[in-house]
Design a protein around this motif. Structure first.
Motif, PDB file in Angstrom:
ATOM      1  N   TYR B  86       0.845  -1.186   0.000  1.00 42.37           N
ATOM      2  CA  TYR B  86       0.000   0.000   0.000  1.00 42.37           C
ATOM      3  C   TYR B  86       0.885   1.242   0.000  1.00 42.37           C
ATOM      4  CZ  TYR B  86      -3.645  -3.267   1.339  1.00 42.37           C
ATOM      5  OH  TYR B  86      -4.528  -4.305   1.370  1.00 42.37           O
ATOM      6  N   ASP B  87       0.514   2.213  -0.791  1.00 43.21           N
ATOM      7  CA  ASP B  87       1.262   3.473  -0.811  1.00 43.21           C
ATOM      8  C   ASP B  87       1.088   4.171   0.531  1.00 43.21           C
ATOM      9  OD1 ASP B  87       1.713   2.919  -3.429  1.00 43.21           O
ATOM     10  OD2 ASP B  87       0.067   4.161  -4.168  1.00 43.21           O
ATOM     11  N   ASN B  88       2.049   4.968   0.857  1.00 42.95           N
ATOM     12  CA  ASN B  88       1.937   5.823   2.049  1.00 42.95           C
ATOM     13  C   ASN B  88       1.794   5.050   3.355  1.00 42.95           C
ATOM     14  OD1 ASN B  88       2.271   8.397   1.157  1.00 42.95           O
ATOM     15  ND2 ASN B  88       0.132   8.666   0.579  1.00 42.95           N
ATOM     16  N   LEU B  89       2.290   3.829   3.387  1.00 44.80           N
ATOM     17  CA  LEU B  89       2.195   3.043   4.612  1.00 44.80           C
ATOM     18  C   LEU B  89       3.603   2.611   5.021  1.00 44.80           C
ATOM     19  CD1 LEU B  89      -0.480   2.412   5.993  1.00 44.80           C
ATOM     20  CD2 LEU B  89      -0.383   0.125   5.058  1.00 44.80           C
ATOM     21  N   TYR B 129       8.889   3.613   4.539  1.00 39.10           N
ATOM     22  CA  TYR B 129       7.682   3.344   3.760  1.00 39.10           C
ATOM     23  C   TYR B 129       7.875   2.040   2.987  1.00 39.10           C
ATOM     24  CZ  TYR B 129       5.587   7.789   4.892  1.00 39.10           C
ATOM     25  OH  TYR B 129       5.013   8.815   5.575  1.00 39.10           O
TER      26      TYR B 129
END
Lengths: 287, 310
Positions: B86-89, B129
């Motif tokens: 997942y992006d931004n995780l 990230y």
């Protein structure tokens, strides 16, 4: 938060500046509309002032923009929820966890609606302008916000279903826009034709046309526009659409207002649609 | 013990898995080998609850898994042949998210996540990230994710695919550790020599059917037409060769400098007897070993020369 999807979606969307910019742009747009409305009304007034009754129309206008925003924004917030998981190749992993398919789609819906709620809440200060002139109470604003949320749930559940069916997010979005375009405008158009027909029949018999409850509910039970105008009509004292239609009797006698029928029907159907979406992604479903 | 019994998966007329049966003893690292389209991933997806089988059953200690969704989800940790991020995780948030999907109490998560990240050697990356990690790190993170609910059975679909040699070695070490921890592991890979080092048993599948199953050594023994032995000596090469020739099970003795090589088709007792005979004759034997078979060769033999990448 019991549903981890809601927490994760909120965490990732709030981390990005995109949502902040969208909220700012939207609030600025509503303020501009309110300003232009007030300017126009004042300019047209023969006394050069502002009639407080016009605040009601500004309220209806702002709420109408909110509805349009909901109709346009919800598909973009939710139509990619499941197809996005597929594209990221995370859906299979999610399905092997203890989360049920229903809790996955429900989490996606709440996360999408949550973002929208944030935007709607951010616009409440714009409504505060109307307090200055009176006429609009807090309950009016709360009830219209709740109605918008029900509409968002309704559109969102369809968006999620299509997101489960179609692999590409763009196609899901397109199908939702077409479906809701038809649901709002085609049913309204169909009902207008029906009204014209029964009125002409009644005129020949020299009696008053009596629209059928069944036809009315069939056309408007799932039409978010009908419920919206019914609620706004109750709040400001006149239904702008019914007045515009010009028929002597545009709707049948109903035990409850249209928006109540609308809320009940949409929530019920949303639940069914979500259950269907959950079934679509359930890898162990029986055919 | 995991028992797959008469597993069948049909897609219309096409039979992806054809009456597949095999057993995996508890604590075994089982290598699942087969060419493309052999039915490995289909079998693994059925075992992970991602596909419904047309017929057959998967038993875990005698309990049918695939019809008991709750039991299956508690028992199985699945790692697909791709990893989704997942992006931004951040790494710790990614792990926390999946801990949430297994309803692990919030208070227990930090220690659990720290332990798992330590196991896969990512504890220093927990504030990074996920999308900034290398492929090998992502793969290890995905493995840690599949362990979050402490499953007894791990199903790993090609965990080493696309990794560079160093990342493969790291992955292999982690899998060995997991094996030592008593996890039952079903692993598929097209890197066959690695499977032979890593797995206690392997099963070769082709056209949806199990062709052969057993320990790598057993399979080698069954399938290698001739067993070749190498004996290294400090001296007396000719005596060693003469002693070997005395046995009927020894053929084609080749003498080289301080080394002999011969074909052997006898029993393990005869094998011991040959060594004992050489030692009794005063030959200073420093190495007496069977030539390792080539797993790739065996694979090609069983699968009729199919592709080696599963």
């Amino acid at each position: 938060m019991r549903n981890p999807i809601i927490k994760r979606e909120m965490q990732t969307s709030l981390r990005s500046w995109k949502l902040f910019y969208v909220v700012c742009a939207y609030v600025a747009f509503l303020l501009l509309v309110a300003y232009l409305f007030l300017e126009t009304v004042i300019a047209q007034s023969i006394y050069g002032g502002f009639n407080p009754e016009d605040a009601m129309y500004l309220y209806a206008l702002l709420s109408g923009i909110q509805l349009a925003f909901v109709l346009l924004a919800v598909p973009s917030l939710t139509a990619g929820s499941i197809s996005g998981e597929r594209e990221r190749q995370t859906l299979d992993i999610l399905l092997t966890t203890k989360m049920t398919p229903f809790s996955i789609v429900f989490g996606k819906l709440v996360a999408g609606i949550g973002q929208l709620l944030m935007m709607i809440v951010a616009t409440l200060p714009v409504y505060a302008l109307l307090y200055y002139f009176g006429g609009i109470g807090l309950w009016n604003i709360i009830s219209i916000t709740l109605y918008l949320m029900v509409t968002a749930v309704f559109i969102g559940s369809f968006s999620i279903l299509f997101s489960c069916i179609y692999k590409r997010t763009m196609i899901s979005m397109l199908v939702v826009y077409v479906l809701f375009g038809l649901l709002i405008f085609a049913t309204a158009g169909g009902y207008l034709i029906y009204l014209a027909y029964i009125n002409s029949e009644a005129a020949m018999q020299n009696i008053m046309a009596e629209p059928s409850v069944l036809v009315y509910c069939g056309c408007f039970a799932f039409n978010p526009g009908a419920g919206f105008f019914s609620l706004i009509g109750e709040q400001i004292g006149t239904n702008p659409i019914l007045s515009w239609m010009g028929f002597s009797k545009a709707m049948p006698m109903l035990p409850v207002p249209t928006w109540v029928i609308n809320v009940a029907a949409e929530l019920l159907l949303s639940f069914g649609i979500l259950a269907l979406a959950a079934r679509k992604i359930n890898p162990l479903k029986r055919k | 013990m995991i028992e797959v019994k008469g597993l069948v998966k049909c897609y219309g007329q096409f039979m992806a898995v054809d009456n597949l049966s095999f057993q995996i003893p508890t604590g075994c690292v089982f290598g699942f080998v087969g060419p493309n389209g052999a039915g490995k991933t289909t079998t693994m997806r059925i075992m992970a609850g991602l596909l419904r089988q047309t017929a057959g059953e998967v038993l875990y200690d005698g309990r049918e898994m695939t019809s008991d969704r709750k039991f299956l989800k508690e028992t199985v940790g699945y790692m697909p042949d791709f990893f989704g991020v997942y992006d931004n995780l951040k790494v710790k948030e990614y792990m926390d998210f999946f801990a949430g999907t297994y309803f692990i109490p919030v208070g227990e998560r930090k220690a659990l996540i720290d332990n798992l990240l330590q196991l896969v050697d990512l504890e220093e990356k927990k504030d990074f990230y996920v999308d900034a990690l290398s492929r090998g790190m992502k793969q290890r993170l995905c493995l840690a994710r599949s362990l979050i609910h402490d499953p007894e059975l791990l199903i790993l679909d090609e965990p080493a695919s696309g990794l560079d040699p160093r990342a493969r070695v790291e992955m292999k070490e982690i899998l060995k550790t997991l094996g030592d921890m008593g996890k039952t592991i079903l692993i598929s890979s097209h890197i066959l020599p690695e499977l032979s080092e890593m797995c206690t048993q392997i099963g070769i599948i082709d056209k949806g059917r199990m062709q052969i199953q057993g320990s790598v050594a057993d399979i080698m023994r069954q399938l290698t037409k001739k067993r070749v032995f190498h004996v290294k000596v400090l001296d007396e090469t000719d005596v060693a060769a003469a002693r070997a020739r005395e046995f009927a099970s020894v053929k084609h003795v080749i003498e080289a400098e301080r080394e002999i090589q011969f074909d052997f088709d006898g029993t393990e007792q005869e094998r011991a007897a040959i060594l004992a005979s050489m030692v009794r004759a005063g030959v200073p034997v420093i190495d007496f070993r069977e030539q390792e078979g080539n797993l790739e060769e065996i694979f090609m033999t069983i699968t009729g020369g199919g592709q080696t990448n599963a």
